[in-house]
Motif scaffolding. Structure first.
Motif, PDB file in Angstrom:
ATOM      1  N   ARG A 276       0.842  -1.205   0.000  1.00  0.00           N
ATOM      2  CA  ARG A 276       0.000   0.000   0.000  1.00  0.00           C
ATOM      3  C   ARG A 276       0.872   1.247   0.000  1.00  0.00           C
ATOM      4  O   ARG A 276       0.645   2.183  -0.759  1.00  0.00           O
ATOM      5  CB  ARG A 276      -0.916   0.013   1.223  1.00  0.00           C
ATOM      6  N   ARG A 277       1.868   1.256   0.900  1.00  0.00           N
ATOM      7  CA  ARG A 277       2.752   2.420   0.976  1.00  0.00           C
ATOM      8  C   ARG A 277       3.519   2.606  -0.337  1.00  0.00           C
ATOM      9  O   ARG A 277       3.699   3.726  -0.812  1.00  0.00           O
ATOM     10  CB  ARG A 277       3.741   2.258   2.132  1.00  0.00           C
ATOM     11  N   LEU A 278       3.936   1.498  -0.910  1.00  0.00           N
ATOM     12  CA  LEU A 278       4.677   1.542  -2.172  1.00  0.00           C
ATOM     13  C   LEU A 278       3.803   2.153  -3.270  1.00  0.00           C
ATOM     14  O   LEU A 278       4.258   2.937  -4.102  1.00  0.00           O
ATOM     15  CB  LEU A 278       5.086   0.112  -2.552  1.00  0.00           C
ATOM     16  N   ASN A 279       2.542   1.771  -3.280  1.00  0.00           N
ATOM     17  CA  ASN A 279       1.621   2.281  -4.291  1.00  0.00           C
ATOM     18  C   ASN A 279       1.261   3.747  -4.080  1.00  0.00           C
ATOM     19  O   ASN A 279       0.771   4.414  -4.986  1.00  0.00           O
ATOM     20  CB  ASN A 279       0.330   1.448  -4.301  1.00  0.00           C
ATOM     21  N   SER A 280       1.519   4.227  -2.858  1.00  0.00           N
ATOM     22  CA  SER A 280       1.104   5.595  -2.543  1.00  0.00           C
ATOM     23  C   SER A 280       1.994   6.636  -3.224  1.00  0.00           C
ATOM     24  O   SER A 280       1.719   7.816  -3.186  1.00  0.00           O
ATOM     25  CB  SER A 280       1.125   5.813  -1.029  1.00  0.00           C
ATOM     26  N   LYS A 281       3.087   6.169  -3.843  1.00  0.00           N
ATOM     27  CA  LYS A 281       3.944   7.052  -4.649  1.00  0.00           C
ATOM     28  C   LYS A 281       4.710   8.085  -3.836  1.00  0.00           C
ATOM     29  O   LYS A 281       5.262   9.026  -4.395  1.00  0.00           O
ATOM     30  CB  LYS A 281       3.140   7.770  -5.757  1.00  0.00           C
ATOM     31  N   THR A 282       4.737   7.935  -2.487  1.00  0.00           N
ATOM     32  CA  THR A 282       5.651   8.777  -1.717  1.00  0.00           C
ATOM     33  C   THR A 282       7.072   8.314  -1.993  1.00  0.00           C
ATOM     34  O   THR A 282       7.276   7.214  -2.503  1.00  0.00           O
ATOM     35  CB  THR A 282       5.368   8.643  -0.199  1.00  0.00           C
ATOM     36  N   ALA A 283       8.054   9.144  -1.656  1.00  0.00           N
ATOM     37  CA  ALA A 283       9.453   8.798  -1.917  1.00  0.00           C
ATOM     38  C   ALA A 283       9.834   7.517  -1.174  1.00  0.00           C
ATOM     39  O   ALA A 283       9.308   7.225  -0.094  1.00  0.00           O
ATOM     40  CB  ALA A 283      10.363   9.936  -1.484  1.00  0.00           C
ATOM     41  N   THR A 284      10.727   6.757  -1.764  1.00  0.00           N
ATOM     42  CA  THR A 284      11.168   5.493  -1.161  1.00  0.00           C
ATOM     43  C   THR A 284      12.675   5.546  -0.938  1.00  0.00           C
ATOM     44  O   THR A 284      13.387   6.194  -1.694  1.00  0.00           O
ATOM     45  CB  THR A 284      10.854   4.300  -2.082  1.00  0.00           C
TER      46      THR A 284
END
Lengths: 205, 205, 205
Positions: B63-71
């Motif tokens: 979910r977090r990965l899909n949220s498109k915030t920086a990684t």
């Protein structure tokens, strides 16, 4: 003289060719192992060495890929190509390993045909890899691989029917099926290699 | 005070550590289940709960990965890391499930050694995950995982030979082989985790 | 009138819908094949044609993807979606093929339930694909697929227990297990399709 500021890394072509040439060696060892009077232990040793050499080649490609220098085609495609070449070797090596482990003295004749297809697939893959540089004449290669994969499927299906024909007891069927399935997996992996090459060529055209 | 405009999302480290800690729980439940006087039904229940907890962790990462915030590192690597951690749990859970489903009372001794390797792999994976933040001292981790995977391979091959030694009837061989193969798949998945970690570290160096 | 300079390629929606509709055809052929008085040879022929049609659809999507024109969502997601739809068809086709190859006259009743789940999964997948355009009401779809996959798991586990109940000899167990596992793999592939759809939707929201 014009300087290219971000030269593409041409050594990838050599690394892929190298990796595919190693598959030719592997496929020939496989053919040797299943021949009538093979010294299975000695051939098994050489297969293990061949598989290790393949692993080193794969790691070298992955290391270069991770180094973030420019690549001649998509990183994802390089990753897929290296992985599929490695998958072929792993399956051929696993087949050799299982034949030894299960002490399978007699193998069904159909396995010879299965291995012949793998030998031919390895040869045309090794011939195709250097042509990635110029993208020349690669369609011929992936079309033949697709034909070989269809042939491999036919042989595999006939082998399965043969295994269950009543000639073998259940434990022997299980052992032979494991070997035959590894060889079928190797043929599939050659097709994955060809699919990736096709995808690389189409993107560039 | 300097403001970082695109703060990297540090919680990934905690999520991966959490996911790996759950594998330690899973591997210990597996060890408990195959011990002599285990209450298999109760342990099976706890394993199912552990697998569900793992699923939730994986979904949270995705979910977090899909949220498109920086990684903190490549999205594809985060995806691979989360998937491989999930694969380990799935295989351990499937092994427990099959032991119950097939009503396997007696298990070959070799399975104890197989599970011990998984326990050790889970522990050092859980220890390594928090070090992703500093990238410190991770080579030690992936080298030991590779050694454990080689050990697991040896144990697996010995188990296969044992299964076909004549001690078991064909149906029992089929059942035990399914269990043993799931455990081997779990060991392979630990290696995929380590390969992804290595790839992340190499890219950053 | 405003000109959109880089129009998204809307035909992807139709291509995915087309591919999923082909799965409905495949699942129905599978149901026909396992019914009491099926002309198995004729149904097998139609399944092969259906699988070829599916292959062509997959290749068409991949060709367009490689053409580097703009895509309505991440290339990697399009690749995953097309591949998983193709995986479903491959497994259904393989199951049909094995039933013929192994000359399995009598199939356990549980297989009917397994195929019913696949039919339902194919139908709701085909209904969902056109909604990718508007991203409307897709959660309902992936939640039902997850429920169906849980159902499929239950049926699969009951079938495995039934196969080893003592009713069948070892060779028959091996044959039926191959079929049942292909059908379980098809159910898993439907879940991969749904996971990819979920990931596409979450990224856009």
């Amino acid at each position: 003289m014009r300087l290219r500021l971000r030269p593409r890394d041409d050594s990838y072509y050599e690394m892929f060719a190298d990796s595919a040439n190693n598959l030719v060696t592997g496929a020939r060892l496989l053919a040797e192992l299943i021949s009538e009077d093979a010294d299975r232990e000695a051939v098994g040793e050489r297969m293990r060495a061949c598989e290790h050499a393949g692993d080193e080649r794969t790691h070298a490609i992955m290391r270069r890929l991770n180094s973030k220098t420019a690549t001649p085609f998509d990183r994802e495609d390089i990753y897929r190509l290296a992985s599929s070449l490695d998958d072929v070797m792993d399956s051929m090596d696993a087949a050799v390993d299982l034949i030894g482990l299960y002490r399978l003295e007699r193998l069904p004749k159909g396995i010879i045909a299965q291995v012949e297809v793998l030998e031919r697939a390895a040869e045309i893959t090794a011939e195709a890899m250097p042509r990635l540089r110029t993208m020349d004449d690669l369609a011929r290669y992936w079309i033949e691989i697709n034909q070989l994969e269809n042939q491999a499927d036919q042989i595999y299906r006939r082998l399965l029917a043969h295994l269950f024909s009543g000639e073998y007891d259940a434990l022997t069927v299980m052992k032979l099926k494991d070997v035959v399935e590894e060889l079928e997996t190797a043929a599939d992996a050659f097709e994955h290699v060809a699919n990736t090459v096709e995808s690389i060529v189409v993107k560039k055209s």
